[in-house]
Design an enzyme around this catalytic site. Structure first.
Site, PDB file in Angstrom:
ATOM      1  N   GLY A 139      32.980  45.460  40.008  1.00 34.64           N
ATOM      2  CA  GLY A 139      33.553  44.731  39.208  1.00 34.64           C
ATOM      3  C   GLY A 139      32.826  43.827  38.590  1.00 34.64           C
ATOM      4  O   GLY A 139      31.699  43.806  39.479  1.00 34.64           O
ATOM      5  N   GLY A 175      32.143  48.973  44.263  1.00 34.68           N
ATOM      6  CA  GLY A 175      31.299  48.162  42.973  1.00 34.68           C
ATOM      7  C   GLY A 175      31.251  48.088  41.128  1.00 34.68           C
ATOM      8  O   GLY A 175      30.177  47.547  40.661  1.00 34.68           O
ATOM      9  N   CYS A 194      30.537  41.446  40.997  1.00 37.80           N
ATOM     10  CA  CYS A 194      29.663  41.864  42.093  1.00 37.80           C
ATOM     11  C   CYS A 194      28.062  42.538  42.049  1.00 37.80           C
ATOM     12  O   CYS A 194      27.980  42.809  40.926  1.00 37.80           O
ATOM     13  CB  CYS A 194      31.226  43.643  42.554  1.00 37.80           C
ATOM     14  SG  CYS A 194      30.130  44.908  43.409  1.00 37.80           S
TER      15      CYS A 194
HETATM   16  P1  5GP Z   1      36.951  43.057  38.310  1.00 35.48           P
HETATM   17  O1  5GP Z   1      38.403  43.265  37.461  1.00 35.48           O
HETATM   18  O2  5GP Z   1      36.198  41.454  38.262  1.00 35.48           O
HETATM   19  O3  5GP Z   1      36.243  43.961  37.362  1.00 35.48           O
HETATM   20  O4  5GP Z   1      36.717  43.631  39.670  1.00 35.48           O
HETATM   21  C1  5GP Z   1      37.460  43.235  40.620  1.00 35.48           C
HETATM   22  C2  5GP Z   1      37.556  43.687  41.745  1.00 35.48           C
HETATM   23  O5  5GP Z   1      36.244  43.010  42.357  1.00 35.48           O
HETATM   24  C3  5GP Z   1      38.175  42.721  43.194  1.00 35.48           C
HETATM   25  O6  5GP Z   1      39.528  43.342  43.082  1.00 35.48           O
HETATM   26  C4  5GP Z   1      37.677  43.439  43.948  1.00 35.48           C
HETATM   27  O7  5GP Z   1      37.411  44.688  44.742  1.00 35.48           O
HETATM   28  C5  5GP Z   1      35.716  43.599  43.723  1.00 35.48           C
HETATM   29  N1  5GP Z   1      34.822  42.366  43.966  1.00 35.48           N
HETATM   30  C6  5GP Z   1      35.432  41.593  44.420  1.00 35.48           C
HETATM   31  N2  5GP Z   1      34.891  40.071  44.540  1.00 35.48           N
HETATM   32  C7  5GP Z   1      33.317  40.492  44.991  1.00 35.48           C
HETATM   33  C8  5GP Z   1      32.457  40.179  45.641  1.00 35.48           C
HETATM   34  O8  5GP Z   1      32.059  39.117  46.057  1.00 35.48           O
HETATM   35  N3  5GP Z   1      31.139  41.852  45.666  1.00 35.48           N
HETATM   36  C9  5GP Z   1      32.033  42.795  45.542  1.00 35.48           C
HETATM   37  N4  5GP Z   1      31.423  43.767  45.831  1.00 35.48           N
HETATM   38  N5  5GP Z   1      32.669  42.922  44.958  1.00 35.48           N
HETATM   39  C10 5GP Z   1      33.806  41.981  45.103  1.00 35.48           C
END
Ligand code: 5GP
Length: 347
Positions: free
Chosen positions: A183, A181, A186
């Site tokens: 991300g 959660g 996300c």
């Molecule tokens: P960020 O660095 O962009 O904050 O987070 C990256 C991470 O978000 C990814 O490695 C993956 O675990 C998660 N993530 C990527 N796409 C999605 C999505 O569509 N839904 C959710 N719940 N998590 C995602």
């Protein structure tokens, strides 16, 4: 129904308390870490930051650029076996050693992973990745992959609690990926109400993993170099970044021009965009749990990765850690209700 009363923390809830230090300059800080992994016995040395296995972040081009800094890339799972063959042919060992091959948990995924790994001994990391790592199916799949690849480094996730970290390590994972959660693209917390503040998830999961000789990746929620440092300070062995590495030349996203300005599309892997592209739309029984955004185009990733590494080095000098390995031991977090001063806008 039960309520856990103790407050769980995200990156925004803490800052590092500075400590007396003998370090004169951030150039004295070593970010490289050496790991020997629990099950595979493999050794790896590098900067434990990983580009996320998202199809507008974890590309072959990203892997080639980041490997120059000893930084890893979890290459997304949407390349074909033929694409991999071509990539392997044009890459030397220093790139392939810093690449994770991502996979889901279907029989087709298993066969594809076998086909890719059979092409070279230089690929040593397999990243088994599903949104909800609490499924029994993941544990069985980890056992199956471990039996097939006894000497490869296996990462599995995503989970956020110590019990499940232990179960995955006992099933054969060397590394457990932590984060549900947090991300940047996300929407799981909005769509489902499920999640765990990322810093507390890292602290608790690192404790569980390290007790068994396993490692963790703090995955998601880092919005700036300071957050990456906080993830390491909390005990993450690796930190995975999506949004911070998106929007660059190497991210391989769709470039869009709007009013004379360049933008790059970035979307969650469970978003409508991703499912339209890879699965023929969102299945009727599920909701999209990711969003699609346009980021200002940021050029080559070189400056960004230098900036992130420079930030973490600086954190280490503030707390007197000569090596990244020492950062968590030298970390005291203070709980705060303010972060940066935004009077002239956000950095
Ligand atoms: P960020 O660095 O962009 O904050 O987070 C990256 C991470 O978000 C990814 O490695 C993956 O675990 C998660 N993530 C990527 N796409 C999605 C999505 O569509 N839904 C959710 N719940 N998590 C995602």
């Amino acid at each position: 129904m039960r309520i856990e009363q103790d407050l769980k923390l995200g990156f925004k809830d803490v800052l590092f308390r500075p400590k007396r230090s003998t370090l004169k300059s951030r150039s004295q800080v070593e970010l490289t870490r050496d790991f020997t992994f629990k099950h595979s016995g493999r050794q790896w040395s590098g900067v434990p930051i990983i580009a996320a296995n998202m199809d507008s972040v974890g590309s072959f081009e990203m892997a080639a650029s980041l490997a120059k800094h000893g930084v890893m890339t979890a290459v997304h799972k949407h390349y074909t076996v033929a694409d991999w063959a071509e990539f392997i042919k044009r890459s030397d060992a220093s790139v392939l050693n810093n690449v994770m091959v991502s996979t889901g948990t279907s029989d087709a995924d298993f066969q594809k992973t076998k086909d890719i790994m059979a092409m070279t001994d230089e690929l040593i990391f397999i990243c088994i990745d599903i949104a909800n790592g609490y499924s029994e199916h993941l544990v069985e799949y980890v056992e199956r992959v471990r039996a097939e690849f006894p000497d490869k480094v296996i990462s599995a996730g995503n989970v956020v609690t110590g019990d499940m970290v232990e179960e995955l390590i006992l099933a054969g994972a060397d590394i457990v990926k932590v984060g549900i959660g947090p991300g940047s693209v996300c929407t799981t917390r909005v769509k489902t109400g499920v999640g765990y503040p990322q810093l507390s998830a890292i602290i608790e999961c690192a404790d569980a993993a390290h007790g068994l000789g396993g490692r963790i990746i703090g995955d998601g929620g880092c919005a700036c170099a300071g957050d990456v440092a906080k993830a390491f300070g909390g005990g993450a062995d690796f930190v995975m970044l999506g949004g911070m590495l998106a929007g660059h030349e190497e991210s391989n996203g769709e470039v869009i021009e709007k009013d004379g300005k360049m933008f790059m599309k970035f979307y969650g892997m469970s978003s409508q965009s991703a499912m339209d592209k890879h699965s023929g739309g969102v299945a009727k029984y599920r909701a999209a749990e990711g969003k699609t955004i346009l980021l200002p185009y940021r050029g080559p990733v070189e400056n960004t990765i230098q900036d992130i590494m420079g930030g973490v080095r600086s954190t280490c000098t503030y707390v007197g850690a000569a090596q990244l390995k020492e950062l968590t031991k030298r970390t005291t977090f203070i709980r705060v209700q303010e972060q940066e001063n935004n009077v002239f806008g956000k950095e």
